[in-house]
Design a protein around this motif. Structure first.
Motif, PDB file in Angstrom:
ATOM      1  N   ARG A 259       4.016  17.535 -25.652  1.00 31.00           N
ATOM      2  CA  ARG A 259       3.051  17.049 -26.629  1.00 31.00           C
ATOM      3  C   ARG A 259       3.534  17.355 -28.046  1.00 31.00           C
TER       4      ARG A 259
ATOM      5  N   PRO B 259       1.066  21.237 -32.244  1.00 26.49           N
ATOM      6  CA  PRO B 259      -0.307  21.278 -32.773  1.00 26.49           C
ATOM      7  C   PRO B 259      -0.409  22.146 -34.017  1.00 26.49           C
TER       8      PRO B 259
ATOM      9  N   ARG C 241      -8.497  16.789 -30.455  1.00 18.76           N
ATOM     10  CA  ARG C 241      -7.582  15.701 -30.737  1.00 18.76           C
ATOM     11  C   ARG C 241      -8.283  14.731 -31.668  1.00 18.76           C
TER      12      ARG C 241
ATOM     13  N   ASP D 105      -3.740  15.721 -35.721  1.00 21.61           N
ATOM     14  CA  ASP D 105      -3.796  14.975 -34.462  1.00 21.61           C
ATOM     15  C   ASP D 105      -4.192  15.893 -33.314  1.00 21.61           C
ATOM     16  N   GLN D 106      -3.677  17.116 -33.330  1.00 19.86           N
ATOM     17  CA  GLN D 106      -4.052  18.078 -32.294  1.00 19.86           C
ATOM     18  C   GLN D 106      -4.223  19.459 -32.905  1.00 19.86           C
TER      19      GLN D 106
ATOM     20  N   GLU E 292     -10.526  12.649 -21.193  1.00 22.09           N
ATOM     21  CA  GLU E 292      -9.183  13.227 -21.081  1.00 22.09           C
ATOM     22  C   GLU E 292      -8.843  13.511 -19.618  1.00 22.09           C
TER      23      GLU E 292
ATOM     24  N   GLY F 276      -9.183  22.835 -27.533  1.00 22.39           N
ATOM     25  CA  GLY F 276      -8.286  21.836 -28.081  1.00 22.39           C
ATOM     26  C   GLY F 276      -9.027  20.642 -28.652  1.00 22.39           C
TER      27      GLY F 276
END
Length: 510
Positions: free
Chosen positions: A206, A209, A153, A135-136, A324, A151
């Motif tokens: 969040r 990651p 996503r 997801d990340q 974003e 990054g």
């Protein structure tokens, strides 16, 4: 045949590759020589003359290799330098000396360019390794002067950040202290935790990651801790990485050089870089991290193979990053979508007039999506707030110059047009001033077409006539409000393009 040169904080590296007609790449040779540029820049702020001449010597030796491969056309070679050169006060004199002595033009690239090249370098890796398609995902490289984080996503670029946290900067801090060796390691650890804290704040709240570490230190760790020898991606437990960092910090620089056959510059940065990697993983509560083999040179070669830096996939990633930013500042998606659609149709219809490339169309699209984000701060003078927010946002793939132009285009979507009293505008050269005016006048018209934020004109056609531009709605409806807005906002467009803008409802009912 193509070649790329990367002048980094600890080494000068060159890669030579054969690029086939279908874009496939065969790496032919890779060369590296240690040069301590980072130590100069991050301790004194300048590159010493002796270091400059060492770089000249290395580039001259590389040039001989290029001659053997018959690489002599400028389009077949690209040479770049990163933060150790970019931040030096005598950067221009250094780059001039390299060019005069070797004939090789070296470009000092910024963090945005580094992130763009990182994207190109890891594309194939991400497609091939399912573990990285989380997801990340954070692709992280701890360099000599800065830490670059790209990054993703769900497989798309979400952001790109550059932090002034680097192995040479940590080493420099140690030299400011006059403490016993045992206490110096505690100070180094404290400084690493402090630097990582600002990164952790970015990701507070969040989901944890996945981290993919790149760079020489990551490859060093993979060679000693990885389960698959020679694999492009290695999974490493953070506890084992921490033990390795602690072990490396226990050796002197001279011992590291002797034990592991490192250059002196690489040995200086090894311990601090590994420690930073460990502290970042711990701050994000990770048990495992991944290391990868891609390098900046791989990104440069991949870009050459693609034939263009601004490929459709690359632009798609830019716009994902823009979304974003828009969400961060609560933008009106529906309104922005109508404005972007109208702006693109106007841009396309006026190509013969503005003579601007696809690059600038992308900047117009960025400005269109984000033109109203200044309302997040205040409705009053929100166009000025928008300019500030865009200029200070980390939008993947856009250089500082790109951000400045997009920000000015968005700033002029309402109220005053460019004036001599506007300092940011006046700092541009004539060509860029004209570019901003061409794009901003289009954006003003596009924004007027959704004055009421009601999306009445989602579909329209644009026709350029000798004395006017005719915009016709695809469906019948009242366009009184939009015509009133055009009377106000269309003046700048008429001044730039010499044509009035006429909006008329659909004629389908006639």
């Amino acid at each position: 045949m193509r070649a790329v040169i990367d002048i980094g904080a600890t080494s000068v590296r060159m890669a030579v590759a054969q690029i086939a007609g279908d874009g496939s790449v065969e790496m032919l040779e890779s060369l590296q020589q240690g040069v301590g540029l980072g130590r100069d820049t991050f301790t004194t702020g300048r590159i010493r003359l002796s270091t400059t001449e060492e770089c000249v010597r290395v580039l001259r030796s590389f040039r001989e290799v290029l001659r053997q491969y018959r690489i002599d056309h400028p389009d077949c070679l690209r040479a770049v330098a990163t933060s150790a050169v970019r931040e030096a006060r005598n950067r221009d004199a250094f780059l001039d000396r390299l060019y005069i002595a070797t004939g090789i033009p070296v470009e000092a690239i910024d963090g945005a360019e580094v992130n763009r090249l990182t994207f190109f370098s890891v594309q194939a890796l991400l497609r091939e390794h399912e573990a990285l398609l989380s997801d990340q995902l954070l692709v992280v490289e701890v360099g000599g002067g800065s830490t670059e984080i790209l990054g993703f996503r769900q497989g798309r670029v979400a952001f790109a950040h550059t932090y002034r946290i680097g192995a040479f900067r940590l080493r420099e801090m140690l030299e400011d202290y006059r403490q016993p060796q045992a206490q110096l390691r505690e100070i180094l650890d404290s400084e690493a935790r402090t630097g990582v804290r600002q990164i952790r704040e970015t990701f507070r709240g969040r989901k944890s990651p996945v981290i993919l570490y790149l760079g020489g230190e990551a490859r060093f760790a993979a060679a000693r801790l990885g389960a698959k020898q020679g694999g492009a991606v290695q999974r490493i437990a953070v506890t084992r990485l921490a033990k390795l960092a602690d072990e490396m910090l226990g050796y002197s620089v001279d011992e590291l050089v002797r034990r592991y056959h490192l250059s002196y510059s690489d040995a200086e940065t090894l311990g601090p870089a590994l420690l930073t990697q460990v502290r970042l993983a711990e701050a994000l509560n990770l048990r495992y991290v991944y290391t990868g083999t891609p390098t900046l040179r791989d990104g440069l070669i991949a870009e050459m193979a693609a034939g263009s830096a601004w490929t459709s996939d690359f632009v798609e990633q830019i716009l994902a990053s823009v979304q974003e930013v828009g969400r961060k500042f609560d933008y009106d998606y529906a309104h922005a979508e109508v404005v972007v659609t109208a702006a693109r149709k106007l841009f396309d219809a006026l190509r013969d007039e503005h003579q601007l490339s696809f690059h600038y169309e992308v900047l117009l699209i960025v400005a269109g999506w984000l033109h109203d984000i200044g309302t997040y701060i205040s409705n009053r003078s929100h166009h000025k707030h928008t300019q500030y927010l865009i200029e200070n946002s980390d939008i993947f793939g856009l250089s500082g110059e790109d951000l400045k132009l997009a920000a000015l285009v968005a700033r002029y979507h309402r109220r005053a047009v460019p004036r001599p009293t506007h300092e940011d505008y006046m700092q541009l050269d004539r060509s860029r001033k004209l570019t901003v005016s061409k794009l901003a006048s289009i954006l003003r018209v596009a924004d007027a077409l959704d004055r009421g934020h009601a999306q009445h004109l989602r579909d329209m056609s644009v026709t350029v006539e000798p004395d006017r531009v005719v915009i016709e709605a695809a469906r019948p409806g009242d366009v009184t409000l939009e015509n009133m807005a055009l009377r106000e906002k269309g003046r700048f467009f008429e001044q730039i393009y010499g044509r009035k803008v006429v909006l008329r409802p659909s004629r389908r009912g006639e």
